[in-house]
Design an enzyme around this catalytic site. Sequence first.
Site, mmCIF file in Angstrom:
data_model
loop_
_atom_site.group_PDB
_atom_site.id
_atom_site.type_symbol
_atom_site.label_atom_id
_atom_site.label_comp_id
_atom_site.label_asym_id
_atom_site.label_seq_id
_atom_site.Cartn_x
_atom_site.Cartn_y
_atom_site.Cartn_z
ATOM 1 N N SER A 284 0.813 -1.220 0.000
ATOM 2 C CA SER A 284 0.000 0.000 0.000
ATOM 3 C C SER A 284 0.843 1.265 0.000
ATOM 4 C CB SER A 284 -0.889 0.060 1.251
ATOM 5 O OG SER A 284 -1.677 -1.078 1.360
ATOM 6 N N HIS B 66 -3.775 0.545 -4.419
ATOM 7 C CA HIS B 66 -3.155 -0.649 -4.992
ATOM 8 C C HIS B 66 -3.439 -0.685 -6.491
ATOM 9 C CE1 HIS B 66 -1.901 -3.134 -1.498
ATOM 10 N NE2 HIS B 66 -2.713 -2.312 -0.872
ATOM 11 N N ASN C 294 1.883 4.028 10.610
ATOM 12 C CA ASN C 294 1.157 4.605 11.754
ATOM 13 C C ASN C 294 1.578 3.879 13.021
ATOM 14 O OD1 ASN C 294 -0.492 2.404 10.290
ATOM 15 N ND2 ASN C 294 -1.313 2.382 12.358
ATOM 16 N N ALA D 208 2.734 -2.024 4.070
ATOM 17 C CA ALA D 208 2.532 -0.947 5.044
ATOM 18 C C ALA D 208 2.076 -1.611 6.329
ATOM 19 C CB ALA D 208 1.467 0.012 4.534
ATOM 20 N N MET E 206 -1.782 -6.564 7.128
ATOM 21 C CA MET E 206 -2.839 -7.458 6.618
ATOM 22 C C MET E 206 -2.396 -8.234 5.383
ATOM 23 S SD MET E 206 -5.942 -4.714 6.993
ATOM 24 C CE MET E 206 -6.095 -3.699 8.476
ATOM 25 N N SER E 207 -1.103 -8.504 5.282
ATOM 26 C CA SER E 207 -0.637 -9.181 4.061
ATOM 27 C C SER E 207 0.634 -9.974 4.339
ATOM 28 C CB SER E 207 -0.355 -8.127 2.975
ATOM 29 O OG SER E 207 0.741 -7.300 3.362
ATOM 30 N N HIS F 81 -5.623 -8.923 -0.900
ATOM 31 C CA HIS F 81 -5.611 -9.314 0.503
ATOM 32 C C HIS F 81 -6.728 -10.303 0.777
ATOM 33 C CE1 HIS F 81 -3.876 -5.302 0.095
ATOM 34 N NE2 HIS F 81 -3.138 -5.568 1.159
ATOM 35 N N HIS G 131 -6.896 4.692 6.576
ATOM 36 C CA HIS G 131 -6.225 4.231 5.354
ATOM 37 C C HIS G 131 -5.469 5.389 4.691
ATOM 38 C CE1 HIS G 131 -5.347 1.740 1.927
ATOM 39 N NE2 HIS G 131 -6.013 2.516 1.095
ATOM 40 N N TYR H 47 -8.818 -10.169 3.097
ATOM 41 C CA TYR H 47 -10.077 -9.513 3.496
ATOM 42 C C TYR H 47 -10.931 -9.093 2.315
ATOM 43 C CZ TYR H 47 -7.462 -5.145 2.678
ATOM 44 O OH TYR H 47 -6.711 -4.155 2.125
ATOM 45 N N GLU H 48 -10.335 -9.123 1.100
ATOM 46 C CA GLU H 48 -11.124 -8.725 -0.064
ATOM 47 C C GLU H 48 -12.116 -9.813 -0.472
ATOM 48 O OE1 GLU H 48 -8.885 -6.308 -3.106
ATOM 49 O OE2 GLU H 48 -7.216 -6.816 -1.779
HETATM 50 N N1 HPA Z 1 -2.835 -2.408 11.441
HETATM 51 C C1 HPA Z 1 -3.001 -3.339 10.472
HETATM 52 N N2 HPA Z 1 -2.622 -3.153 9.208
HETATM 53 C C2 HPA Z 1 -2.039 -1.997 8.906
HETATM 54 C C3 HPA Z 1 -1.827 -0.986 9.869
HETATM 55 C C4 HPA Z 1 -2.254 -1.215 11.217
HETATM 56 O O1 HPA Z 1 -2.125 -0.368 12.108
HETATM 57 N N3 HPA Z 1 -1.221 0.043 9.232
HETATM 58 C C5 HPA Z 1 -1.061 -0.343 7.943
HETATM 59 N N4 HPA Z 1 -1.551 -1.576 7.749
#
Ligand code: HPA
Length: 278
Positions: free
Chosen positions: A33, A64, A241, A116, A217-218, A86, A253, A88-89
């Site tokens: 991402s 993406h 973050n 990310a 998440m990947s 991902h 996001h 989750y998609e």
């Molecule tokens: N949590 C999960 N996935 C993420 C995060 C997060 O804080 N930041 C970027 N992808």
Amino acid sequence: MNQFVTLEQIDRAVEAVRSRTSHRPRIGIVLGSGLNSLADSVQKADAIPFGDLPDWPRSTVHGHAGKLVVGELEGQSVMVMQGRVHFYEGYSISQVTLPTRVMARMGLEILIVTNAAGSVNPDFAPGDVMLITDHLNLMGMTGANPLMGPNIEELGPRFPDMSQAYDLQLMAQARKTAAESGITMREGVYCGLSGPSFEGPADLRFLRLAGTDAVGMSTVPEVIVARHGGMRVLGFSGISNKANLDGSTVTTHEEVIEAGKVITPKIEKIIRGVLRAL
Ligand code: HPA
């Protein structure tokens, strides 16, 4: 959700890639991402939209892009996934990892993955780059391992070892390059969750106790499939973050995509240095 990708599907996708490029890549790169721009530097590039490839999963997420870029980077023949899908998609975990299966089947030797991630380690800050030294496969522990279903013997063994998923020599080269470029590179354990909701404070306290430094998440499913197929793996998290350990901050996001702009030049420099040394 139990839709298992077959060897026939993998081979069809391999043929489709081969028919669209004369490059014979050695190294696969997956861009996460907000980290897409490295694909634009690929020379003699053949760009193949994911939609042109049979059974190839397509991303539905903003940030993406969806294409495969095959060409040369720092003198190496590379295949870059600009965008990934991902779990989750809504794809099965087997479909999510079809692109990695294709790379392994095409004989690529090395996979470089980027993502990310949120920092769970309190010493890390947004904008940091973290070398992934190991991962916590929480998706797999809760039943979503990409190797579930019939084992594809042509690709690898039923019970592959994961004692050293991330390649020691490639990590050493990444450290050397980062130091030479004056980039402070963090190191740690990446935990892969299914998402798409971000973690709550209790989730994060649990992850921290379990030894997580960064969460996303990947990546983990791709790394497992790459190792199953005998590829050497190098991975980086861009810390976008600070994860919300005490409940005092909100994760969005947009913030993940914004941080990518600071992180991308650093990750690019390190990857280029590793490629030059190969
Ligand atoms: N949590 C999960 N996935 C993420 C995060 C997060 O804080 N930041 C970027 N992808």
